[in-house]
Design a protein around this motif. Structure first.
Motif, PDB file in Angstrom:
ATOM      1  N   GLU A   1      33.747  41.899  42.544  1.00 28.17           N
ATOM      2  CA  GLU A   1      34.506  43.085  42.155  1.00 28.17           C
ATOM      3  C   GLU A   1      33.954  44.370  42.787  1.00 28.17           C
ATOM      4  OE1 GLU A   1      37.280  43.270  40.221  1.00 28.17           O
ATOM      5  OE2 GLU A   1      37.337  41.092  40.173  1.00 28.17           O
ATOM      6  N   GLY A   2      32.881  44.243  43.513  1.00 28.02           N
ATOM      7  CA  GLY A   2      32.279  45.424  44.136  1.00 28.02           C
ATOM      8  C   GLY A   2      31.759  46.412  43.103  1.00 28.02           C
ATOM      9  N   LEU A   3      31.153  45.863  42.036  1.00 32.65           N
ATOM     10  CA  LEU A   3      30.655  46.729  40.955  1.00 32.65           C
ATOM     11  C   LEU A   3      29.161  46.958  41.086  1.00 32.65           C
ATOM     12  CD1 LEU A   3      32.366  45.051  37.875  1.00 32.65           C
ATOM     13  CD2 LEU A   3      32.847  47.327  38.733  1.00 32.65           C
ATOM     14  N   SER A   4      28.730  48.096  40.570  1.00 35.28           N
ATOM     15  CA  SER A   4      27.295  48.347  40.492  1.00 35.28           C
ATOM     16  C   SER A   4      26.830  47.879  39.121  1.00 35.28           C
ATOM     17  CB  SER A   4      27.044  49.849  40.646  1.00 35.28           C
ATOM     18  OG  SER A   4      25.807  50.180  40.079  1.00 35.28           O
ATOM     19  N   LEU A   5      25.687  47.212  39.084  1.00 32.92           N
ATOM     20  CA  LEU A   5      25.173  46.687  37.813  1.00 32.92           C
ATOM     21  C   LEU A   5      25.014  47.801  36.781  1.00 32.92           C
ATOM     22  CD1 LEU A   5      22.410  44.072  37.371  1.00 32.92           C
ATOM     23  CD2 LEU A   5      22.278  46.176  36.082  1.00 32.92           C
TER      24      LEU A   5
ATOM     25  N   ASP B   1      26.671  50.345  36.282  1.00 34.56           N
ATOM     26  CA  ASP B   1      27.920  50.855  35.702  1.00 34.56           C
ATOM     27  C   ASP B   1      28.437  49.960  34.576  1.00 34.56           C
ATOM     28  OD1 ASP B   1      27.980  53.042  37.279  1.00 34.56           O
ATOM     29  OD2 ASP B   1      29.319  52.204  38.795  1.00 34.56           O
ATOM     30  N   THR B   2      27.803  48.810  34.382  1.00 32.14           N
ATOM     31  CA  THR B   2      28.271  47.861  33.365  1.00 32.14           C
ATOM     32  C   THR B   2      27.252  47.787  32.217  1.00 32.14           C
ATOM     33  OG1 THR B   2      27.125  45.942  34.248  1.00 32.14           O
ATOM     34  CG2 THR B   2      29.226  46.492  35.275  1.00 32.14           C
TER      35      THR B   2
ATOM     36  N   GLU C   1      30.271  37.933  39.703  1.00 32.50           N
ATOM     37  CA  GLU C   1      31.412  38.774  39.339  1.00 32.50           C
ATOM     38  C   GLU C   1      31.199  40.207  39.873  1.00 32.50           C
ATOM     39  OE1 GLU C   1      34.185  37.879  38.023  1.00 32.50           O
ATOM     40  OE2 GLU C   1      35.114  39.668  37.136  1.00 32.50           O
ATOM     41  N   LEU C   2      29.964  40.689  39.761  1.00 29.96           N
ATOM     42  CA  LEU C   2      29.666  42.039  40.282  1.00 29.96           C
ATOM     43  C   LEU C   2      29.976  42.104  41.768  1.00 29.96           C
ATOM     44  CD1 LEU C   2      26.211  42.948  38.659  1.00 29.96           C
ATOM     45  CD2 LEU C   2      28.442  43.821  38.008  1.00 29.96           C
TER      46      LEU C   2
END
Lengths: 601, 517
Positions: B45-49, B51-52, B41-42
């Motif tokens: 979605e292009g998320l940084s770990l 940031d979650t 999912e990261l």
């Protein structure tokens, strides 16, 4: 489930006197295409999209009439005018015939023009050759090509998801839901089983229509959400238990409550994550047997474990909520509040009182409880049961209710029907449905024995939740007489159900108090997005993390033999030092590898 | 890794403290609090770990250890098998370099060792091989291209030359020519560069017969009679020596003068055909070899001495004799290798005492001892290499086999090697073959083979106490400057055409004009 589709050119049939007369005068819609499409069905249920975009659904079965040798569907009086008007203003009519001979559903939906329907269908897939299959229809065409039929259904489903109950279809047809439904169907009568899925779908459809104003939606936007909670402290809390095998008594039972606090956006590892563990053994929590009057008592061991856990978990939550810097939100794995009335010192549970030292170590004194609660029960000899599990639990619940921070209990696989019943009650109270309809739904749900997760799984779409409802978990009538006056002092909680994945069961979220709508939306958005980080499991990932953290490892539960445990205790008893005894018991409930979860043996 | 445990003594009456030694065979790192689906999912979605709410601080490193044996807790020289379980939860330690060296060497401190490199992951611990085991009991270096076999072979050569140990290097591709280029680095040593030059004198008159037998279908008894009749007519007395091709020319001349009476009319022509075939092949290959040498004009080439008559020119203390076989076809290369090895081995076996013990390095060994599956069992060198590998130890004739396709090597021959140095092998067939041939190679070790970097490998056999993961020391100073990958791009850019190409171009131009009519 069989599905057939007929596309009708309404303009050309208006010119057909016989058909037009059947529609306008006889109020019948001739099948027009292949008669075998409805098999040997004798009855059907009709769903129809009205001009005002609302759905007409008659779930009572209509018999299938025959007019001039053709099977027809009856156009009910209440929609006849709307139907004629629709016919005159639209170019095409789609009739979907789905289900089995025993449970046939007919769905009628008009399309204004070829541009608004067939052009869109073919634009989605250029390889579809509509003209080869007589589409758009010149008169009436039965869509026989499976690929084409599937493409049209996909388009109809996307355009009119409620009319075609797409959500319920997808939920009920996903493999793992079907598997559990199959197991469930085995437990109900064959008669109920035949229409099980259809009946659930109908319940889900109606519920959704009734609950529509109470259904809230969250848009998936990770960047927005994580930007919003940047730098906030988010805590996840969960408890675990262990038993020492081989001891004659159920004690000592290790309980530990783990807390995982994380600050999204914080790059420094030592600042970003905080892990803590609150450990105890049951004997340290519930030790005061002097409050049990019955001389010939035997404590119900299962309830004893539950009571200890139900006290330690919210107490840890409460302690955590006061820690500076304050958390932005706390999520507890499991119910925020339990039905606690059965955990008193009376028959059959015989739960001992909470240890005064245990409470004092967590900042709770006798005076705090006595001053806060009214009508605390007393023994026959007049002793005030201030440290009874009942009183302590009520006190903790009241403190949690006072906390301004959202304290959430997140419950997966909730087998209860509490949310259905509360929803029906609210719908009746608000005049949305009558008491009779409510009773009819209740009886249907009882008959099918379905619970919150199946019904709300059908009615909710991913990212939707129900507006939190006030729920009374501890009604006075369930308590023993001496505790009844205390029960109304336990605050009510606010519950909602959130669905995170198309084919995932929804889960229940309990709030410690009523928060403003925008705060609820903010909180639910966080819960939703933390669940999206586990897309298949569809449950808040932080709770999954703390669940692994708090699990008592196997080696502790099974590996510590009775020999070892008995020796340890014999030594402690010989020493005669209560502190040593307490220390040993506490140590047994801890793990040296505090972040390991169930290591391989 | 080591761990100290208490085990029952052999008498069972008391307990003794021992140190258990193990080698890490597998390392894995995982975070039980980071679900795999969350990482998907990261990524989606292009998320940084960070940031979650996901956790990234609790990852664990888990290692699997192969138990090598146990030693006394205070003396690490004697390693014996461990026959009692390791204590669960015991503390595992990373031993000091001196302690590891002790366990690697044991009691044999006085035995001469050849420095190979360092342990992988422990640069502070050097790995050395028992030199005598290498030179007497044969060694195999196996690796895919770029795995490090030439680097390793150079390392062994350098170490042995330092000990003045004579070396014969059979080099089909010129991989070792750089040793001559860097000869100044080998003080007081002699690097000889030989090209095959087969000559005939009165002592090796059988050479041509041997070549005919190996390079053609051979001669019948009647044909042999005529062949020898022709040989007998040639006078090679004294110091007269002829090249093979000249000798064959003489033979052909003599054959035409033989009486045909009493023989089958086809006998002499058949002998002539066989000789012409050998002459043609050798002649062509001599030219090819010569052209190759011309491109390597910076090297000082010498014709290969006759191993029968002048073995001491091949094998002398402090000498490395490189026989460059480039330009010769497989059969001829194999014949030359067989010839050289056979005479040198015979010399040692006859106790003539004209040459000292020596080691032969056979590069591209799969070409000289192919497996039965390759269908080349008639390769001339097979027999002598088998002989050397089984009997060479008695006479001080050692072999170092180097190959990039182990599975194409003869299994029986390879399994006779007592020491193996295996580098990166990606081909599953090669991996399986190596696992089968090497007794000491565990399953977990063979799993490491595809993951080795250049110069990283596993050494196993009698030259070490137990299999070791080694990073071979890279002798940067021995890397030749004169030989490298050819610059084909520049060659094409500078290409001026050829007569043939110009002729073709004229034809094309004519065709084009015709088409235009």
């Amino acid at each position: 489930m069989n599905r057939n589709l007929i596309a009708i050119n309404t303009a050309s049939l208006r010119a057909d006197e016989a058909v037009w007369r059947a529609v306008t005068v006889k109020k019948l819609l001739p099948l027009l295409a292949d008669q075998h499409l409805i098999g040997t069905a004798k009855e059907y249920a009709l769903r129809y999209l009205k001009r005002d975009r609302t759905i007409y659904a008659a779930n009572d079965k209509n018999t299938i009439p025959t007019y001039k040798g053709q099977k027809c569907f009856r156009i009910p009086d209440e929609i006849h005018d709307d139907f004629i008007s629709n016919w005159k203003n639209s170019e095409y009519l789609f009739i979907s015939i789905e289900g089995t001979d025993a449970a046939l559903t007919v769905i009628a939906v008009f399309a204004e023009s070829a541009k608004s329907s067939f052009d869109q269908i073919s634009s989605r897939d250029a390889t579809l050759r509509l003209n080869v299959f007589d589409l758009p229809p010149i008169r009436a065409t039965s869509v026989t090509s499976p690929e084409l039929r599937s493409a049209i259904y996909k388009w109809l489903g996307d355009e009119h998801s409620d009319l075609f109950s797409i959500n319920a279809h997808r939920f009920l047809n996903s493999t793992h839901i079907l598997t559990s439904l199959f197991a469930h169907i085995g437990s109900i009568s064959s008669k109920e089983s035949v229409h099980f899925i259809d009946r659930i779908r109908i319940i889900g459809d109606h519920f959704r229509k009734w609950m529509e104003p109470r259904i809230k939606s969250i848009e998936k936007d990770h960047h927005d959400l994580w930007g919003h909670v940047y730098g906030e402290r988010i805590s996840f809390i969960d408890g675990g238990m262990s038993r020492i095998i081989g001891l004659p008594s159920v004690e000592p039972m290790g309980i530990r409550v783990g807390t995982y606090t994380v600050i999204p956006g914080e790059e420094r590892a030592e600042e970003r994550e905080h892990w803590s563990m609150d450990s105890a053994v049951i004997g340290d929590i519930l030790s005061d047997r002097s409050i049990i009057e019955d001389q010939d008592y035997k404590t119900d061991s299962k309830r004893l474990q539950e009571a200890a856990r139900y006290i330690l978990e919210p107490l840890s939550l409460l302690t955590h909520s006061k820690k500076i810097p304050l958390p932005y939100i706390c999520l507890l794995h499991g119910p925020l509040q339990n039905q606690f009335s059965q955990y008193d010192e009376l028959r059959p549970a015989y739960i001992p009182g909470v240890d005064a030292d245990f409470l004092a170590a967590r900042g709770i004194e006798k005076q705090d409880i006595v001053n806060d609660l009214r009508d605390i029960a007393t023994t026959q000899s007049g002793k005030q049961l201030w440290n009874s599990a009942m009183a302590v639990y009520a006190f903790i619940m009241r403190r949690i209710n006072e906390v301004d921070i959202p304290m959430l209990g997140v419950v997966e696989r909730a087998a209860s029907k509490a949310m259905i019943h509360t929803s029906l009650k609210n719908l009746v109270d608000d005049g949305v449905i009558t008491r009779q309809t409510s009773s009819r739904v209740r009886s249907e749900i009882m008959q099918l024995d379905v619970d919150d997760q199946i019904v709300f799984g059908c009615l909710l779409k991913p990212g939707e939740y129900i507006e939190p409802m006030e729920v009374t978990k501890n009604p006075a009538n369930r308590a023993n007489d001496r505790w009844r006056p205390l029960m109304p002092q336990i605050p009510k909680i606010f519950s909602t159900v959130l669905k995170c994945g198309e084919d995932a069961y929804p889960f229940r979220v309990e709030f410690n108090r009523r928060f403003a709508d925008d705060k609820i939306q903010e909180v639910m958005k966080l819960v939703y997005h933390t669940s999206l980080l586990l897309p298949r499991y569809a449950f808040p990932v932080g709770i999954d993390i703390v669940d692994k953290f708090a699990k008592i490892p196997d080696w502790m539960s099974k590996g510590i033999s009775s020999h070892l445990a008995a020796n340890v205790f014999r030594y402690c008893l010989q020493e005669g030092d209560v502190r040593t005894l307490r220390l040993m018991r506490t140590l047994l409930s801890r793990s040296p590898r505090d972040f390991f979860f169930r290591p391989k043996a | 890794m080591t761990t100290d445990i208490e085990i029952p003594s052999e008498t069972g009456s008391d307990k003794i403290n021992v140190t258990v030694w193990g080698r890490i065979t597998e390392l894995s790192r995982f975070n039980p609090f980071l679900p795999a689906e969350a990482t998907v999912e990261l990524a989606d979605e292009g998320l940084s770990l960070t940031d979650t709410v996901l956790s990234n601080t609790r990852d664990q490193v888990e290692g699997k250890v192969l138990v090598l044996g146990r030693t006394s807790s205070n003396d690490y020289s004697a390693l014996v098998p461990l026959n009692y379980p390791v204590q669960p939860g015991a503390v595992v330690r990373m031993p000091k370099p001196a302690d590891i060296r002790r366990i690697l060497i044991g009691d044999d401190e006085d035995v001469h060792r050849l420095e190979l490199g360092t342990l992988i992951g422990r640069k502070d611990v050097s790995v050395a091989l028992k030199t005598n085991i290498i030179v007497a009991r044969h060694m195999a270096i196996l690796a895919m291209t770029g795995g490090g076999k030439t680097v390793a072979a150079r390392r062994v050569i350098r170490e042995l030359l330092d000990q003045n140990y004579p070396l014969v290097i059979l080099d089909p591709h010129g991989d070792y020519l750089g040793l001559w280029e860097k000869r100044k680095l080998f003080k007081d040593k002699q690097i000889n560069l030989y090209f095959p030059s087969l000559s005939v004198n009165d002592k090796n008159l059988g050479l041509v017969a041997y070549l005919v037998s190996q390079m053609t279908q051979g001669l019948t008894d009647a044909q042999k009679e005529k062949f020898h009749e022709a040989i007998d007519r040639i006078d090679l007395n004294g110091d007269r020596e002829l090249s093979v091709t000249n000798f064959i020319d003489l033979l052909l001349k003599e054959l035409s003068g033989l009486k045909k009476k009493g023989t089958h009319p086809g006998t002499i022509p058949a002998v002539r055909r066989g000789l012409n075939m050998v002459r043609g092949k050798i002649g062509a290959m001599e030219i090819a070899n010569q052209k190759l040498r011309q491109r390597l004009s910076q090297y000082k080439w010498k014709p290969m001495p006759d191993p029968l008559t002048a073995p001491e020119q091949f094998v002398r203390p402090g000498h490395a004799s490189i026989v460059y076989l480039g330009g010769y076809d497989h059969l001829t290369q194999s014949t030359i290798v067989a010839l050289v090895l056979q005479h040198l081995f015979d010399n040692r076996a006859s106790m003539a005492n004209t040459i000292p013990p020596f080691l032969t390095i056979v590069e591209e060994a799969h070409n000289f001892i192919p497996s039965r599956g390759e269908g080349q069992m008639d390769t001339p060198s097979v027999e002598i290499i088998r002989k050397v590998i089984t009997e060479g130890r008695k006479f001080g004739v050692g072999l170092l086999l180097v190959s990039q396709r182990p599975s194409r090597l003869d299994e029986t021959t390879l399994s006779q090697c007592n020491t193996f140095l295996v580098f990166r092998l990606v081909n599953p067939r090669d991996q399986a073959f190596v696992e089968k041939v090497m007794e000491n190679l565990s399953r977990s070790d063979s799993k490491l083979l595809p993951g080795f970097g250049p110069g990283e490998g596993i050494v196993s056999g009698q030259a070490v106490r137990f299999p070791l993961l080694v990073r071979v020391k890279f002798d940067k100073d021995l890397v030749p400057q004169g030989i490298g990958d050819e610059d084909f791009l520049s060659a094409v850019a500078e290409w001026t055409g050829s007569t043939q190409a110009e002729a073709v171009e004229r034809g094309d131009s004519f065709e084009k004009d015709l088409e235009g009519l």
